[in-house]
Write a protein that holds these residues in place. Structure first.
Motif, mmCIF file in Angstrom:
data_model
loop_
_atom_site.group_PDB
_atom_site.id
_atom_site.type_symbol
_atom_site.label_atom_id
_atom_site.label_comp_id
_atom_site.label_asym_id
_atom_site.label_seq_id
_atom_site.Cartn_x
_atom_site.Cartn_y
_atom_site.Cartn_z
ATOM 1 N N ILE A 92 0.838 -1.196 0.000
ATOM 2 C CA ILE A 92 0.000 0.000 0.000
ATOM 3 C C ILE A 92 0.874 1.248 0.000
ATOM 4 O O ILE A 92 1.772 1.381 0.827
ATOM 5 N N GLY A 93 0.587 2.134 -0.932
ATOM 6 C CA GLY A 93 1.133 3.486 -0.897
ATOM 7 C C GLY A 93 0.061 4.338 -0.231
ATOM 8 O O GLY A 93 -0.935 4.703 -0.873
ATOM 9 N N TYR A 94 0.209 4.569 1.071
ATOM 10 C CA TYR A 94 -0.854 5.213 1.850
ATOM 11 C C TYR A 94 -1.175 6.613 1.339
ATOM 12 O O TYR A 94 -0.303 7.305 0.802
ATOM 13 N N ASN A 95 -2.444 7.011 1.519
ATOM 14 C CA ASN A 95 -2.886 8.325 1.061
ATOM 15 C C ASN A 95 -2.040 9.426 1.691
ATOM 16 O O ASN A 95 -1.721 9.370 2.878
ATOM 17 N N HIS A 96 -1.683 10.382 0.850
ATOM 18 C CA HIS A 96 -0.868 11.519 1.260
ATOM 19 C C HIS A 96 -1.060 12.620 0.233
ATOM 20 O O HIS A 96 -1.709 12.421 -0.798
ATOM 21 N N ALA A 97 -0.499 13.776 0.488
ATOM 22 C CA ALA A 97 -0.518 14.894 -0.458
ATOM 23 C C ALA A 97 0.823 15.605 -0.364
ATOM 24 O O ALA A 97 1.496 15.540 0.665
ATOM 25 N N HIS A 98 1.225 16.244 -1.447
ATOM 26 C CA HIS A 98 2.476 17.018 -1.468
ATOM 27 C C HIS A 98 2.325 18.142 -2.479
ATOM 28 O O HIS A 98 1.380 18.168 -3.264
ATOM 29 N N ARG A 99 3.281 19.052 -2.460
ATOM 30 C CA ARG A 99 3.201 20.258 -3.292
ATOM 31 C C ARG A 99 3.554 20.012 -4.756
ATOM 32 O O ARG A 99 3.438 20.908 -5.586
ATOM 33 N N HIS A 100 3.972 18.827 -5.097
ATOM 34 C CA HIS A 100 4.483 18.513 -6.432
ATOM 35 C C HIS A 100 3.377 18.040 -7.375
ATOM 36 O O HIS A 100 2.473 17.330 -6.958
ATOM 37 N N SER A 101 3.475 18.408 -8.643
ATOM 38 C CA SER A 101 2.673 17.767 -9.683
ATOM 39 C C SER A 101 3.268 16.383 -9.905
ATOM 40 O O SER A 101 4.488 16.205 -9.825
ATOM 41 N N GLN A 102 2.416 15.401 -10.173
ATOM 42 C CA GLN A 102 2.901 14.028 -10.338
ATOM 43 C C GLN A 102 2.175 13.361 -11.498
ATOM 44 O O GLN A 102 0.964 13.504 -11.642
ATOM 45 N N VAL A 103 2.939 12.645 -12.314
ATOM 46 C CA VAL A 103 2.375 11.744 -13.313
ATOM 47 C C VAL A 103 2.954 10.369 -13.013
ATOM 48 O O VAL A 103 4.163 10.219 -12.832
ATOM 49 N N THR A 104 2.074 9.380 -12.964
ATOM 50 C CA THR A 104 2.493 8.011 -12.683
ATOM 51 C C THR A 104 2.108 7.121 -13.862
ATOM 52 O O THR A 104 0.988 7.201 -14.365
ATOM 53 N N TYR A 105 3.045 6.274 -14.280
ATOM 54 C CA TYR A 105 2.867 5.331 -15.380
ATOM 55 C C TYR A 105 2.996 3.918 -14.822
ATOM 56 O O TYR A 105 3.953 3.620 -14.088
ATOM 57 N N VAL A 106 2.046 3.044 -15.144
ATOM 58 C CA VAL A 106 2.072 1.663 -14.676
ATOM 59 C C VAL A 106 2.877 0.814 -15.667
ATOM 60 O O VAL A 106 2.497 0.676 -16.833
ATOM 61 N N VAL A 107 3.972 0.250 -15.179
ATOM 62 C CA VAL A 107 4.824 -0.622 -15.993
ATOM 63 C C VAL A 107 4.290 -2.054 -15.962
ATOM 64 O O VAL A 107 4.161 -2.701 -17.001
ATOM 65 N N GLU A 108 4.009 -2.550 -14.752
ATOM 66 C CA GLU A 108 3.448 -3.893 -14.631
ATOM 67 C C GLU A 108 2.631 -3.987 -13.354
ATOM 68 O O GLU A 108 2.821 -3.211 -12.425
ATOM 69 N N GLY A 109 1.676 -4.913 -13.357
ATOM 70 C CA GLY A 109 0.824 -5.126 -12.192
ATOM 71 C C GLY A 109 -0.494 -4.381 -12.311
ATOM 72 O O GLY A 109 -0.775 -3.711 -13.305
ATOM 73 N N GLU A 110 -1.298 -4.524 -11.268
ATOM 74 C CA GLU A 110 -2.588 -3.837 -11.183
ATOM 75 C C GLU A 110 -2.567 -2.953 -9.946
ATOM 76 O O GLU A 110 -2.186 -3.410 -8.861
#
Length: 114
Positions: free
Chosen positions: A45-63
Motif C-alpha cells: 500500500i502506498g498510503y494516502n498523502h498529499a504534497h506540493r508537487h505535480s505528479q504523473v504516474t505510469y504503470v509498468v506492470e501489475g494492477e
C-alpha cells in the motif's frame, strides 16, 4: 539541490527499500523534475498523502487501485494518472507491480541522506 548523472544504468543505480513492501530507484532528476521507479510487492500500500508537487504516474506492470481525491480507479500496464499539487492520493497493489513516478519540482525529501 544537485542533479543526477546524465545516464542512469539500472544495474548500477541504488534500489532503496523504503519499507512496507516498497522499493524505489532514482532514474534522473534536477531541481525542476524527477523520475523514480517504484516496486510494490503483492498487497503493498502506498498510503494516502498529499504534497506540493505535480505528479504523473505510469504503470509498468501489475494492477494498481489508485485513489485520487476520493475517486478510485484500477490502472493496469500502460495506464497512467496525473495528480495535481496538494491532492490527496494513494494506491494499493494486489498483484505486485512497478510504477514510474515523475514529479515537478523534484521531491527533495527523496534525496535526503544521499
Amino acid at each position: 539541490m544537485s542533479e543526477s548523472a546524465h545516464f542512469t544504468f539500472a544495474s548500477e543505480a541504488e534500489i532503496e527499500d523504503i519499507g512496507g513492501g516498497l522499493k524505489r530507484q532514482m532514474l534522473g532528476y534536477n531541481h525542476e523534475l524527477m523520475a523514480v521507479k517504484i516496486w510494490f510487492s503483492e498487497g503493498a500500500i502506498g498510503y494516502n498523502h498529499a504534497h506540493r508537487h505535480s505528479q504523473v504516474t505510469y504503470v509498468v506492470e501489475g494492477e494498481f487501485h489508485f485513489n485520487i481525491d476520493g475517486v478510485t480507479k484500477i490502472l493496469k500496464p500502460g495506464d497512467s494518472c496525473y495528480i495535481p499539487p496538494h491532492t490527496d492520493h494513494g494506491a494499493t497493489c494486489p498483484t505486485g507491480g512497478i510504477l514510474i513516478d515523475t514529479f515537478s519540482p523534484a521531491r527533495e525529501d527523496f534525496l535526503e541522506d544521499k
